[in-house]
Design an enzyme around this catalytic site. Structure first.
Site, PDB file in Angstrom:
ATOM      1  N   HIS A 147       0.826  -1.204   0.000  1.00 27.59           N
ATOM      2  CA  HIS A 147       0.000   0.000   0.000  1.00 27.59           C
ATOM      3  C   HIS A 147       0.864   1.259   0.000  1.00 27.59           C
ATOM      4  O   HIS A 147       0.543   2.247  -0.674  1.00 27.59           O
ATOM      5  CB  HIS A 147      -0.924  -0.005   1.220  1.00 27.59           C
ATOM      6  N   ASN A 427       7.047  18.389  17.483  1.00 23.52           N
ATOM      7  CA  ASN A 427       7.437  17.048  17.066  1.00 23.52           C
ATOM      8  C   ASN A 427       7.937  17.046  15.628  1.00 23.52           C
ATOM      9  O   ASN A 427       8.860  16.289  15.279  1.00 23.52           O
ATOM     10  CB  ASN A 427       6.245  16.099  17.188  1.00 23.52           C
ATOM     11  N   ARG A 430      11.560  17.956  15.511  1.00 23.55           N
ATOM     12  CA  ARG A 430      12.432  16.898  16.032  1.00 23.55           C
ATOM     13  C   ARG A 430      12.583  15.729  15.069  1.00 23.55           C
ATOM     14  O   ARG A 430      13.590  15.023  15.128  1.00 23.55           O
ATOM     15  CB  ARG A 430      11.898  16.383  17.365  1.00 23.55           C
ATOM     16  N   ASN A 433      14.402  16.248  10.359  1.00 24.55           N
ATOM     17  CA  ASN A 433      15.816  16.045  10.029  1.00 24.55           C
ATOM     18  C   ASN A 433      16.538  15.701  11.322  1.00 24.55           C
ATOM     19  O   ASN A 433      17.019  16.587  12.038  1.00 24.55           O
ATOM     20  CB  ASN A 433      16.401  17.302   9.382  1.00 24.55           C
ATOM     21  N   TYR A 445      21.451  23.528  22.304  1.00 23.94           N
ATOM     22  CA  TYR A 445      20.441  23.565  23.366  1.00 23.94           C
ATOM     23  C   TYR A 445      21.015  23.114  24.712  1.00 23.94           C
ATOM     24  O   TYR A 445      20.911  23.836  25.716  1.00 23.94           O
ATOM     25  CB  TYR A 445      19.264  22.683  22.962  1.00 23.94           C
ATOM     26  N   SER A 468      19.246  28.333  13.876  1.00 28.37           N
ATOM     27  CA  SER A 468      18.741  27.615  12.702  1.00 28.37           C
ATOM     28  C   SER A 468      18.230  28.587  11.648  1.00 28.37           C
ATOM     29  O   SER A 468      18.502  28.420  10.445  1.00 28.37           O
ATOM     30  CB  SER A 468      17.631  26.652  13.130  1.00 28.37           C
ATOM     31  N   HIS A 472      19.861  29.056   7.868  1.00 32.95           N
ATOM     32  CA  HIS A 472      19.030  28.829   6.682  1.00 32.95           C
ATOM     33  C   HIS A 472      18.986  30.074   5.795  1.00 32.95           C
ATOM     34  O   HIS A 472      19.098  29.971   4.562  1.00 32.95           O
ATOM     35  CB  HIS A 472      17.615  28.438   7.106  1.00 32.95           C
TER      36      HIS A 472
END
Length: 565
Positions: A147, A427, A430, A433, A445, A468, A472
């Site tokens: 599927h 989520n 996290r 990537n 962190y 980040s 970017h």
């Protein structure tokens, strides 16, 4: 008086255990088999005048009961198997994220005050936080299900339609079949210079950080004085190399030689990757040397071999370890298939831009900035934006990293998780990537929390988002040749807001729908605004722009059409 068969049948019906996980079946069984209910009257209708039960009715009831028991058994085993699998998956996930912590010895002699103080201030090395285990990539497992593999086939069919539509349009316009890839040739221009630049970058990362660390470790292993001064000297040299040798020089080469976008992305992404790897190597090994200098529990500090560092530079991870789980053999067929899939995704992206992006933005960019046109542009850009998102994820995070992992026999293939099932942006960040997330978590962190003594968790999260977003935006600004902080604003404004609004407590399908809707709109905004600015930079060039004009988006005021791409 009831017959003997009827009594046996009722005793068997009472012996059936209740199944709390199947309330619908339980109620149906109780309604049909329990005595003292409507079943009694229906059975009495089948009792003949001489007290016998019809044989056919008894047989049919027994067959129904047997079918229901078989259904209960199969459904129960299926649910039990699902729950066991979920439990084992969560157990493995928790075990891989466990961090070693000091455990007080219950049966050991009482500790002294000095030992108790040392245990209180014990902080495990950061390198021990990430545990590498042998596991496959999630899509490799999912593609074994027919599927899920059908969805992959649907994307291939869509690529075939893109190719056919391009051929048909070219045949109608040109009168012949034209299969040119001029956009790819332009995007990957100056490729020999790209290769030379990458080789210089890689050799510098291979020798300079390792040499600086090796000399620093040798000084600490001897009886030298002024160790802090030496540490400051070597630390300064390392930071200067990161900023100038690996940071400034590749960027200067890209800008002065006017690399096209794809060639730019190769150099700048490799620049960022190598900087992160060099930081990880130093960050993981310096605490080991300092711990040896404090304990003196060996002939000398543990300094990794050059071969270990070289393997790490190619390994698909940003967290340094002396050893990684390895597979016994290399499946070269698997490597070839993944590299061919990367090539297919490259051509897929080419057709997405040729058929869906370039015709639209070439005409839109000739118009003055207008709110109505902008809204239509964003919604028309959602489809190509989502396709580019899927292609980038599949080509790089799955195919490219798995190909290198297979060639290096690197066994931990968890480069991403099931981000598509996320019900919160926390989520999603996290799981999208995992390779980059691990680096940000352990070296940004957690180090921020350690410096602040775990008193500024919101500030640590804000710092991670800022790092980040800046990286970017730096990549896009250098590769596109203009400063247009769309992605930075999306990260710092909507990304931070959604991270707190759509947090981990949000569960259910509706939150997954909201996450996907926001993701689709974000991709549409990114494709629309950056594409408009790209054409505006070429339609309305500035001969001697001021600093303010360089910061101002050209698409807001460009009106002059031009024939250039």
């Amino acid at each position: 008086m009831e017959s003997e068969d009827d009594a046996i049948l009722r005793l068997r019906s009472r012996a059936i255990p209740t199944m709390p996980t199947f309330p619908d079946l339980k109620s149906s069984l109780d309604g049909e088999l329990s005595p003292g209910k409507g079943q009694q009257s229906s059975e009495d209708n089948h009792i003949t005048s001489n007290g016998r039960i019809e044989v056919e009715h008894v047989i049919s009831k027994k067959l129904q009961l047997k079918k229901k028991a078989e259904y209960l058994k199969s459904d129960l085993m299926r649910q039990f198997d699902t729950q066991v699998n979920d439990f084992m998956d969560s157990l493995i996930e928790e075990s891989t994220s466990l961090e070693p912590a000091p455990v007080p010895a219950v049966f050991s002699p009482p500790m002294s005050d000095k030992e108790r103080s040392k245990l209180r201030h014990f902080r495990p090395p950061h390198g021990e936080g990430k545990l590498f285990v042998s596991r496959r990539s999630l899509l490799d497992e999912l593609f074994e299900v027919n599927h899920i593999r059908t969805i992959y086939h649907m994307f291939i069919a869509l690529l075939i339609l893109f190719i056919l539509s391009t051929l048909v349009v070219d045949f109608i316009d040109e009168g012949r079949l034209v299969l040119e890839f001029d956009l790819l040739v332009y995007a990957f221009g100056q490729f020999p210079l790209v290769v030379c630049t990458w080789i210089c970058m890689f050799l510098s990362v291979l020798f300079i950080p390792y040499t600086l660390f090796y000399l620093w470790a040798q000084i600490h292993s001897g009886s030298h004085s002024h160790l802090r001064l030496y540490s400051l000297l070597f630390g300064t040299l390392f930071l200067l190399y990161q900023a100038l040798g690996l940071g400034f020089l590749p960027t200067y080469t890209v800008v002065t030689n006017s690399f096209p976008p794809a060639s730019c992305f190769i150099i700048i992404l490799e620049q960022v990757r190598l900087m992160m790897k060099a930081h990880s190597f130093v960050r993981e090994n310096v605490p080991r040397v300092l711990a040896w200098c404090k304990e003196k529990n060996g002939p000398g500090p543990v300094v990794p071999q050059v071969s270990q560092y070289l393997y790490f530079l190619f390994a698909p991870t940003l967290i340094y370890r002396d050893k990684y789980p390895r597979n016994p053999v290399i499946r070269w067929g698997y490597v070839v298939s993944k590299l061919l899939q990367v090539l297919g995704c490259l051509f897929y992206a080419y057709y997405v831009f040729v058929r869906l992006c370039i015709p639209q933005f070439r005409s839109i960019s000739l118009q003055l900035f207008d709110l109505r046109a902008m809204v239509l542009c964003v919604f028309n850009s959602i489809l190509p934006g989502v396709l580019v998102l899927f292609l980038g994820f599949f080509a790089f995070l799955h195919c490219w990293l798995n190909a290198f992992a297979e060639m290096l026999r690197f066994a931990d293939r968890m480069f991403y998780k099931d981000w598509w099932n996320s019900t919160s942006f926390a989520n999603y960040y996290r799981t999208w990537n995992v390779v980059v997330h691990d680096w940000l978590y352990y070296y940004v962190y957690r180090d921020f929390l350690w410096i602040s003594q775990k008193r500024c968790r919101p500030a640590a999260m804000l710092f991670v988002f800022t790092v980040s977003a800046v990286v970017h935006e730096y990549i896009l600004a250098i590769c596109f040749g203009f400063f247009y902080p769309v992605l930075f604003c999306l990260f710092m404004c909507f990304g931070m807001m959604f991270n707190f609004i759509l947090h981990d407590k949000r569960k259910g399908p509706i939150w997954n729908i909201i996450m996907w809707t926001s993701l689709f709109l974000g991709q549409g905004v990114i494709i629309c605004l950056y594409s408009q600015e790209w054409y505006a930079q070429r339609y309305c060039p500035l001969k001697e722009p001021s600093f303010f004009e360089l910061l101002k988006p050209r698409s807001w005021s460009c009106e002059r059409p031009d024939d250039r791409l």
